[in-house]
Motif scaffolding. Structure first.
Motif, PDB file in Angstrom:
ATOM      1  N   UNK A  17       0.844  -1.196   0.000  1.00 36.46           N
ATOM      2  CA  UNK A  17       0.000   0.000   0.000  1.00 36.46           C
ATOM      3  C   UNK A  17       0.880   1.248   0.000  1.00 36.46           C
ATOM      4  N   UNK A  18       0.389   2.286  -0.639  1.00 34.39           N
ATOM      5  CA  UNK A  18       1.102   3.561  -0.559  1.00 34.39           C
ATOM      6  C   UNK A  18       0.936   4.115   0.850  1.00 34.39           C
ATOM      7  N   UNK A  19       1.790   5.050   1.200  1.00 33.73           N
ATOM      8  CA  UNK A  19       1.723   5.645   2.537  1.00 33.73           C
ATOM      9  C   UNK A  19       0.376   6.326   2.770  1.00 33.73           C
ATOM     10  N   UNK A  20      -0.126   7.041   1.764  1.00 34.17           N
ATOM     11  CA  UNK A  20      -1.400   7.754   1.931  1.00 34.17           C
ATOM     12  C   UNK A  20      -2.580   6.791   2.010  1.00 34.17           C
ATOM     13  N   UNK A  25      -6.774   4.077   5.169  1.00 33.67           N
ATOM     14  CA  UNK A  25      -7.400   2.818   5.560  1.00 33.67           C
ATOM     15  C   UNK A  25      -7.247   2.546   7.053  1.00 33.67           C
ATOM     16  N   UNK A  26      -6.137   2.953   7.642  1.00 35.56           N
ATOM     17  CA  UNK A  26      -5.918   2.744   9.075  1.00 35.56           C
ATOM     18  C   UNK A  26      -6.957   3.496   9.904  1.00 35.56           C
ATOM     19  N   UNK A  27      -7.321   4.698   9.477  1.00 36.63           N
ATOM     20  CA  UNK A  27      -8.345   5.463  10.188  1.00 36.63           C
ATOM     21  C   UNK A  27      -9.673   4.711  10.141  1.00 36.63           C
ATOM     22  N   UNK A 102     -12.934  -0.565   2.166  1.00 37.39           N
ATOM     23  CA  UNK A 102     -12.509  -1.460   3.252  1.00 37.39           C
ATOM     24  C   UNK A 102     -12.688  -2.920   2.855  1.00 37.39           C
ATOM     25  N   UNK A 103     -13.863  -3.236   2.317  1.00 34.75           N
ATOM     26  CA  UNK A 103     -14.140  -4.614   1.919  1.00 34.75           C
ATOM     27  C   UNK A 103     -13.211  -5.103   0.830  1.00 34.75           C
ATOM     28  N   UNK A 104     -12.915  -4.232  -0.123  1.00 35.92           N
ATOM     29  CA  UNK A 104     -12.060  -4.623  -1.250  1.00 35.92           C
ATOM     30  C   UNK A 104     -10.632  -4.903  -0.816  1.00 35.92           C
ATOM     31  N   UNK A 105     -10.228  -4.339   0.306  1.00 38.15           N
ATOM     32  CA  UNK A 105      -8.869  -4.522   0.792  1.00 38.15           C
ATOM     33  C   UNK A 105      -8.535  -5.993   1.024  1.00 38.15           C
ATOM     34  N   UNK A 106      -9.521  -6.755   1.463  1.00 38.29           N
ATOM     35  CA  UNK A 106      -9.299  -8.160   1.798  1.00 38.29           C
ATOM     36  C   UNK A 106      -9.980  -9.135   0.847  1.00 38.29           C
TER      37      UNK A 106
END
Length: 120
Positions: A17-20, A25-27, A102-106
């Motif tokens: 993942x890029x830093x941004x 996503x962390x938030x 969020x869902x697409x991340x996994x």
């Protein structure tokens, strides 16, 4: 060689993942990492018409109204829900793009990928 159809990796495992993107996503992940907020998000998303009045949400928890408001503010700040005041009540709805992100991340790729494997 035999062609095998399989699903590829979820986006989080395909490339770094890029830093941004990671910060954004962390938030969102931090916001849903609380059981009350996760339930609120689910209740809002599954409510008839796709939106829920705060008055529909508070009775489901053994928490004070200010505590529920704090959790809703956290979800809103994370971009997962949006709200609209109508009279004395605020109605909340999910922000589909954020929840889908969020869902697409996994979620693995939707389509199959052919991989050539040597047969034994």
């Amino acid at each position: 060689m035999t062609a095998v159809t399989t699903r590829c990796c979820a986006p989080i495992a395909r490339e770094p993942l890029s830093e941004s993107d990671a910060a954004e996503l962390a938030v969102m992940l931090k916001a849903v990492a609380d059981p009350v907020r996760l339930r609120l998000l689910s209740m809002i998303g599954s409510h008839a018409g796709g939106e829920a009045c705060v008055c529909d949400l508070t009775g489901a928890f053994d928490l004070t109204a200010p505590t529920i408001s704090h959790h809703l503010k956290t979800l809103r700040t994370a971009g997962l829900i949006d709200g609209e005041r109508r009279g004395t009540w605020v109605y909340y709805r999910i922000v589909p793009e954020a929840v889908n992100k969020l869902g697409a991340l996994f979620t693995p790729l939707a389509g199959p990928v052919d991989l050539e494997l040597a047969s034994a």
